[in-house]
Design an enzyme around this catalytic site. Structure first.
Site, mmCIF file in Angstrom:
data_model
loop_
_atom_site.group_PDB
_atom_site.id
_atom_site.type_symbol
_atom_site.label_atom_id
_atom_site.label_comp_id
_atom_site.label_asym_id
_atom_site.label_seq_id
_atom_site.Cartn_x
_atom_site.Cartn_y
_atom_site.Cartn_z
ATOM 1 N NE ARG A 139 -3.605 5.975 -3.869
ATOM 2 C CZ ARG A 139 -3.866 5.611 -2.648
ATOM 3 N NH1 ARG A 139 -3.422 4.493 -2.116
ATOM 4 N NH2 ARG A 139 -5.175 5.892 -2.258
ATOM 5 C CB SER A 194 -9.386 9.957 -10.539
ATOM 6 O OG SER A 194 -8.033 9.519 -9.908
ATOM 7 C CE LYS A 207 -9.452 7.122 -3.545
ATOM 8 N NZ LYS A 207 -8.562 8.316 -3.386
HETATM 9 N N1 TZP Z 1 -8.577 4.606 -6.461
HETATM 10 C C1 TZP Z 1 -9.751 4.291 -6.744
HETATM 11 S S1 TZP Z 1 -9.750 2.635 -5.965
HETATM 12 C C2 TZP Z 1 -8.255 2.815 -5.425
HETATM 13 C C3 TZP Z 1 -7.736 3.819 -6.103
HETATM 14 C C4 TZP Z 1 -6.095 4.265 -5.484
HETATM 15 C C5 TZP Z 1 -7.417 1.618 -4.655
HETATM 16 C C6 TZP Z 1 -7.330 0.287 -5.507
HETATM 17 O O1 TZP Z 1 -6.827 -0.561 -4.711
HETATM 18 P P1 TZP Z 1 -7.162 -2.282 -4.871
HETATM 19 O O2 TZP Z 1 -6.535 -2.925 -3.809
HETATM 20 O O3 TZP Z 1 -6.536 -2.642 -6.207
HETATM 21 O O4 TZP Z 1 -8.637 -2.454 -4.986
#
Ligand code: TZP
Ligand code: MG
Length: 220
Positions: free
Chosen positions: A40, A112, A141
């Protein structure tokens, strides 16, 4: 390894998430127990153009050296160019059926979902697994939906007892148990591994919580 086993400990990462060399981070993470990887490369500081492709190819090689799937986030064309094992799309990244027809039936397709309705639609349209989140607050995010927690996993599990489901968003060793004991097959994390002081130890500890969470379902 089955799809549900593959989701046990799912690392999502790009170079922008790492303090150290992402190649080394991935190697150590897999050594610690990561079972699936999603590239990503996105957001502020992310590589673009040929650098994004080069890094992707390198990370894919690491995945394949260790026998784990290499999945690409969002970008179907990048997934095809890198000959990835699959692609993961959000609700905004295109129609599930269209992506499926672009990648073919052999590659993995992750989608998702934030609620039962989105899960139902993704499953019906041909997803191989769904990612559900954000489970908890995350600063990784920015444009996330509202946090509803592991309850969403329970709701989805009531309708789909066996479909491969992974939780994402704000997951750490302190709360991974709740996600898995609610019925997720595993946890997907960015910062809990990519920004850990000791990468392989962080992966090991998360994996242990996933295993405890599975026992939690069997007992509870
Ligand atoms: N999709 C939903 S939350 C997220 C993504 C890509 C971020 C997750 O990152 P982290 O650091 O594990 O909370
Ligand atoms: Mg997306």
């Amino acid at each position: 390894m089955s799809m549900t086993e593959r989701l046990s400990l799912y690392l999502v990462m790009g170079s922008q998430n790492c303090y150290l060399d992402p190649i080394e981070v991935l190697q150590k993470a897999i050594q610690g127990g990561v079972t699936c990887f999603q590239y990503r490369e996105k957001g502020s500081g992310a590589k673009v153009g040929s650098e994004r492709i080069e890094l992707g190819l390198h990370l894919k090689r690491v995945c394949h050296d260790y026998g784990i799937p290499f999945i690409v986030n969002d970008d179907v064309n990048l997934a095809l160019e890198l000959k990835a094992d699959g692609v993961h799309i959000g609700q905004q990244d295109g129609l599930v059926q269209e992506v499926r027809s672009m990648i073919g039936s052999e590659k993995l397709l992750g989608v998702s979902a934030h609620n039962v309705k989105e899960a139902e639609k993704a499953i019906k349209e041909g997803a191989d697994y769904i990612g559900v989140g954000p489970m908890f607050h995350t600063s990784t995010k920015k444009d996330t939906e509202q946090v509803r927690g592991p309850i969403v996993i329970r709701e989805i599990r009531e309708v789909f007892p066996d479909f491969p489901v992974v939780g994402i968003g704000g997951i750490s060793k302190r709360n991974a148990y709740d996600v898995v004991s609610s019925g997720a097959n595993g946890v997907a994390v960015i910062s809990a591994i990519s920004q850990a002081e000791n990468t392989s130890k962080a992966a090991q500890e998360l994996k242990q919580e996933v295993e405890h969470g599975r026992l939690g379902i069997e007992i509870g």
